[in-house]
Scaffold this motif. Sequence first.
Motif, PDB file in Angstrom:
ATOM      1  N   ASN A   1      39.731   3.746  18.929  1.00 49.66           N
ATOM      2  CA  ASN A   1      39.573   2.569  18.199  1.00 49.66           C
ATOM      3  C   ASN A   1      39.671   2.086  16.864  1.00 49.66           C
ATOM      4  OD1 ASN A   1      38.317  -0.305  18.197  1.00 49.66           O
ATOM      5  ND2 ASN A   1      37.392  -0.101  20.037  1.00 49.66           N
TER       6      ASN A   1
ATOM      7  N   CYS B   1      36.840   2.048  15.061  1.00 49.84           N
ATOM      8  CA  CYS B   1      35.831   2.795  14.920  1.00 49.84           C
ATOM      9  C   CYS B   1      36.776   3.649  13.655  1.00 49.84           C
ATOM     10  CB  CYS B   1      35.100   3.521  16.435  1.00 49.84           C
ATOM     11  SG  CYS B   1      34.553   1.873  17.271  1.00 49.84           S
TER      12      CYS B   1
ATOM     13  N   CYS C   1      31.829   6.150  26.434  1.00 52.30           N
ATOM     14  CA  CYS C   1      31.903   4.687  25.595  1.00 52.30           C
ATOM     15  C   CYS C   1      30.483   4.286  25.410  1.00 52.30           C
ATOM     16  CB  CYS C   1      32.810   3.800  26.521  1.00 52.30           C
ATOM     17  SG  CYS C   1      33.276   2.372  25.389  1.00 52.30           S
TER      18      CYS C   1
ATOM     19  N   CYS D   1      37.656   8.321  17.289  1.00 52.33           N
ATOM     20  CA  CYS D   1      37.722   7.573  17.449  1.00 52.33           C
ATOM     21  C   CYS D   1      38.893   7.142  18.166  1.00 52.33           C
ATOM     22  CB  CYS D   1      36.701   6.847  16.550  1.00 52.33           C
ATOM     23  SG  CYS D   1      35.259   7.019  16.038  1.00 52.33           S
TER      24      CYS D   1
ATOM     25  N   SER E   1      43.698  -5.855  21.854  1.00 50.48           N
ATOM     26  CA  SER E   1      42.674  -4.351  21.977  1.00 50.48           C
ATOM     27  C   SER E   1      43.147  -3.612  20.881  1.00 50.48           C
ATOM     28  CB  SER E   1      43.329  -3.780  23.111  1.00 50.48           C
ATOM     29  OG  SER E   1      41.986  -2.906  23.360  1.00 50.48           O
ATOM     30  N   TRP E   2      42.124  -3.441  20.856  1.00 45.73           N
ATOM     31  CA  TRP E   2      41.885  -2.223  19.441  1.00 45.73           C
ATOM     32  C   TRP E   2      42.221  -0.974  19.901  1.00 45.73           C
ATOM     33  CZ3 TRP E   2      36.327  -5.067  16.788  1.00 45.73           C
ATOM     34  CH2 TRP E   2      37.207  -6.070  16.182  1.00 45.73           C
ATOM     35  N   SER E   3      41.792  -0.689  21.212  1.00 41.33           N
ATOM     36  CA  SER E   3      42.037   1.141  21.458  1.00 41.33           C
ATOM     37  C   SER E   3      43.933   1.147  21.201  1.00 41.33           C
ATOM     38  CB  SER E   3      41.329   1.104  22.676  1.00 41.33           C
ATOM     39  OG  SER E   3      41.396   2.559  22.912  1.00 41.33           O
TER      40      SER E   3
END
Length: 564
Positions: free
Chosen positions: A107, A110, A37, A105, A164-166
């Motif tokens: 995420n 991303c 990260c 990625c 969260s975006w992950s």
Amino acid sequence: MLLNIFFFMFPFFFFISFYFFFLSLYMIYLNFSFFVCWNMHISSFYISFPLYFDFISCMFLAMVLLISGSIIFYSEFYMESEMYKSRFFYLMFLFVVSMVFLILCPNFFCMLLGWDGLGLISYCLVIYYQNYKSYSSGMITALTNRVGDVFILASITMFFSMGSWSYMNFIFSLNLGWLSFFFLVASMTKSAQIPFSAWLPAAMAAPTPVSSLVHSSTLVTAGVYILIRFNYFLSDSFKFFLMFISLLTMIMSGISGLLEFDLKKIIALSTLSQLGFMMTTISMGYSNLAFFHLITHASFKALLFMCAGLFIHSFFDNQDIRFFGLMNKNYSFSLAMFSVANFSLCGFPFLSGFFSKDLILELFLLKTVGMFFFFLIILGTFLTVFYTFRLIFFLTFKNLFFFPLEISNKKVGIEFSMIFLFIFSVFLGYWGTIHFFFPYNFIVLPTSLKMLISVLCLFSFFICYLLCKNFFVFKSKIIVFFSQMWFLHFVKTDFLKAPFFNFSYFCTKSVSYFSEMFYGYVLISWISELSFFLNNCLKSMFSYFFFFVYIFFFYFIFIKFLDI
């Protein structure tokens, strides 16, 4: 200068590719992965850019870089007479970078850089030749991919509301029904499943090296890749729906491939058929086997397109297979590589495609899916072998051809760029079975089911040999229906041309007319009047200004005189 740069990129891509191959072996043996990260603070703004390296990402990245290096070296000979060759190479490089972002990625924000980058750059590559056909094909490609972009953006919004975006934070989460639906539709648009299949044959308007890269390991495989990553999101009902749609896509593309005479479109329809096969594998719950077939398919599909590009180049850009023939006399080595890739596509023992395809078919026979799905998978396998041998027959066993043939020195360089892909098309399946998928190798089936696939392939071969002697297809309504991808061709032309293209033309003319009227007449008259008014005011202000200065000056002198 440009040629030297891309000659340097060719060994660089190969070196990085083999490095990631060995790294994926290390990860699979030690059950190891790592997360990197990159964080940056700009005042109160926080940026986090994560990268996730595991067996799947490293193996797929290695295959993408290997194919990209081969195609860049291939393009240096294939595109040497093009005027805007530098633009082509830069777009190809950006295309590969976008795919790297999508692979590495975890995420979603991303990952959207790679997802949107693939759609945008694919449009630029499809319209490379800048004619009406290329513009139409680029528009259908861009519009269809934008549908998937909308659903990806909606999923990003939902993940943002969940904190969260992950996607790594939601592996064990439940009740992700809408997210499953969004990912399913996004992957169907990117991988051209029904009803979004029309753009994939249309994208053949791009140069052949672009087609080779798009159909093997980048754009069309992005939908399969994200479903492999997010297969735990899919519920049983969504898996049932995905199996139905993917098998229909497999049948539709197989029948269309039988009635097509364009060499590149036949290979594109075979890609569509194999994408449906991978989606079927994911719907059965075997995401690892779908990934295995994805990497084996990437090697021989890139080789197929590269050989087809050499044949098209040699026949002065002719793509109709009815004008081909006797390729074994002048292009024996290229035809041998083409035939190996074609046999690997239909699952010929013991090539790369056999080890993944036969394994998936045997596991499908073990599933309790019903007679209807069993009939569809058998018919899809039959059609795959049929159009594979039909293509070989038209290129080889015909005793005459009707087009001039060009023999050039470029053929040696082009054939050299295919060597690694030829080796992978032969040995990658066996190597992957030994190292990655050894537990699946022991499948116990009755003798009738065990021999069913081999008998089906032989039966398809003999039917193809009997029917391919007749080169003509009778024009009936049912033939037109099947040849135009079940009238999905209508979606590509009339349906999009009528509302979207005409609306775009209306908006363009309206904006230009409004701009011309407003800026040309109204606004200019307003500005001229305002300028005249300000000019008069300025003259008045100057006169008043000097008058007040004159009064102030005499007042100052008068005050000084009184003080004295």
